[in-house]
Design an enzyme around this catalytic site. Sequence first.
Site, short mmCIF file in Angstrom:
data_model
loop_
_atom_site.label_atom_id
_atom_site.label_comp_id
_atom_site.label_asym_id
_atom_site.label_seq_id
_atom_site.Cartn_x
_atom_site.Cartn_y
_atom_site.Cartn_z
N HIS A 159 -10.21 1.52 1.01
CA HIS A 159 -9.69 2.80 1.51
C HIS A 159 -10.83 3.80 1.75
CE1 HIS A 159 -5.36 2.37 1.68
NE2 HIS A 159 -5.25 2.05 0.41
N HIS B 32 -9.16 -3.21 -3.10
CA HIS B 32 -8.16 -2.54 -2.27
C HIS B 32 -8.49 -1.05 -2.17
CE1 HIS B 32 -3.91 -1.94 -0.75
NE2 HIS B 32 -4.28 -0.70 -1.03
N GLU B 33 -8.85 -0.45 -3.32
CA GLU B 33 -9.14 1.00 -3.32
C GLU B 33 -10.47 1.32 -2.64
OE1 GLU B 33 -5.54 1.19 -4.96
OE2 GLU B 33 -6.71 2.69 -3.89
N CYS C 159 0.86 -1.19 0.00
CA CYS C 159 0.00 0.00 0.00
C CYS C 159 0.89 1.24 0.00
CB CYS C 159 -0.90 -0.01 1.24
SG CYS C 159 -2.02 1.39 1.35
O1 K2U Z 1 -4.02 1.92 -2.69
C1 K2U Z 1 -2.79 1.85 -2.76
O2 K2U Z 1 -2.05 1.97 -1.78
C2 K2U Z 1 -2.17 1.50 -4.06
C3 K2U Z 1 -1.73 0.08 -4.07
C4 K2U Z 1 -2.90 -0.71 -4.60
C5 K2U Z 1 -2.79 -2.20 -4.61
C6 K2U Z 1 -1.98 -2.89 -3.73
C7 K2U Z 1 -1.92 -4.30 -3.78
C8 K2U Z 1 -2.69 -5.01 -4.69
C9 K2U Z 1 -3.49 -4.31 -5.57
C10 K2U Z 1 -3.54 -2.92 -5.52
C11 K2U Z 1 -0.44 0.08 -4.88
O3 K2U Z 1 -0.71 -0.10 -6.19
S1 K2U Z 1 0.77 -0.97 -4.22
C12 K2U Z 1 1.91 -1.20 -5.45
C13 K2U Z 1 1.52 -2.18 -6.51
C14 K2U Z 1 2.02 -2.02 -7.77
C15 K2U Z 1 1.70 -2.94 -8.77
C16 K2U Z 1 0.90 -4.04 -8.49
C17 K2U Z 1 0.39 -4.20 -7.21
C18 K2U Z 1 0.71 -3.27 -6.22
NI NI Z 2 -3.54 1.14 -0.37
#
Ligand code: K2U
Ligand code: NI
Length: 184
Positions: free
Chosen positions: A157, A153-154, A110
Amino acid sequence: MITMEDIVREGHPALRKKAETVALPPTEEDTNTLSEMLQFIKNSQDEEVCDRYGLRPGVGLAAPQIDVNKRMLAVHFTDLNEKEYSYGLFNPKIISHSVEMTYLSTGEGCLSVDREVPGYVPRYRRITIKATDLNGEEVKLRLKDFASIVFQHEIDHLNGVMFYDHINKEDPYALPENAVPADR
Ligand code: K2U
Ligand code: NI
């Protein structure tokens, strides 16, 4: 432009609030903010821009992560079947989901969490969401596997939920028996 300094980190109260519904049609300010969020994700995937501004690569960002208490999220990624997803969404809502579960064998990270948190994050394998996009259009998206994980995931949040809230406290690698990996 949004940079890592604008992203709040775990412990910040914004990450544990239920975000407010965005009044539609969106104000110019809300539209600009959501557009900047989408641009940040695109920037984070451009090696040059990433290096120049010290960005952490990401595939999604939710408004509470930039201390904006509104139900807005941006995603920009290609899934494992090369399907592209690039959206800024207002008021996304999961309207149905599968019983079957999925997870990433690598676990999750995250942009608001500056540490590794080991363990599997079980999520619905399929979800259908409804939202309003940056052009003010109603969208209905049927999502599966990695795409389903990113949107969940989003949306988490927006409800003050962090990915590690889903990790089994007794056994971080425990899985429900109906879970299949999204990345294998
Ligand atoms: O919401 C966030 O913090 C963004 C995350 C979202 C995410 C995390 C894990 C699995 C799916 C989505 C960032 O994208 S974490 C970095 C990342 C980059 C490529 C692929 C997965 C996660
Ligand atoms: Ni996140």
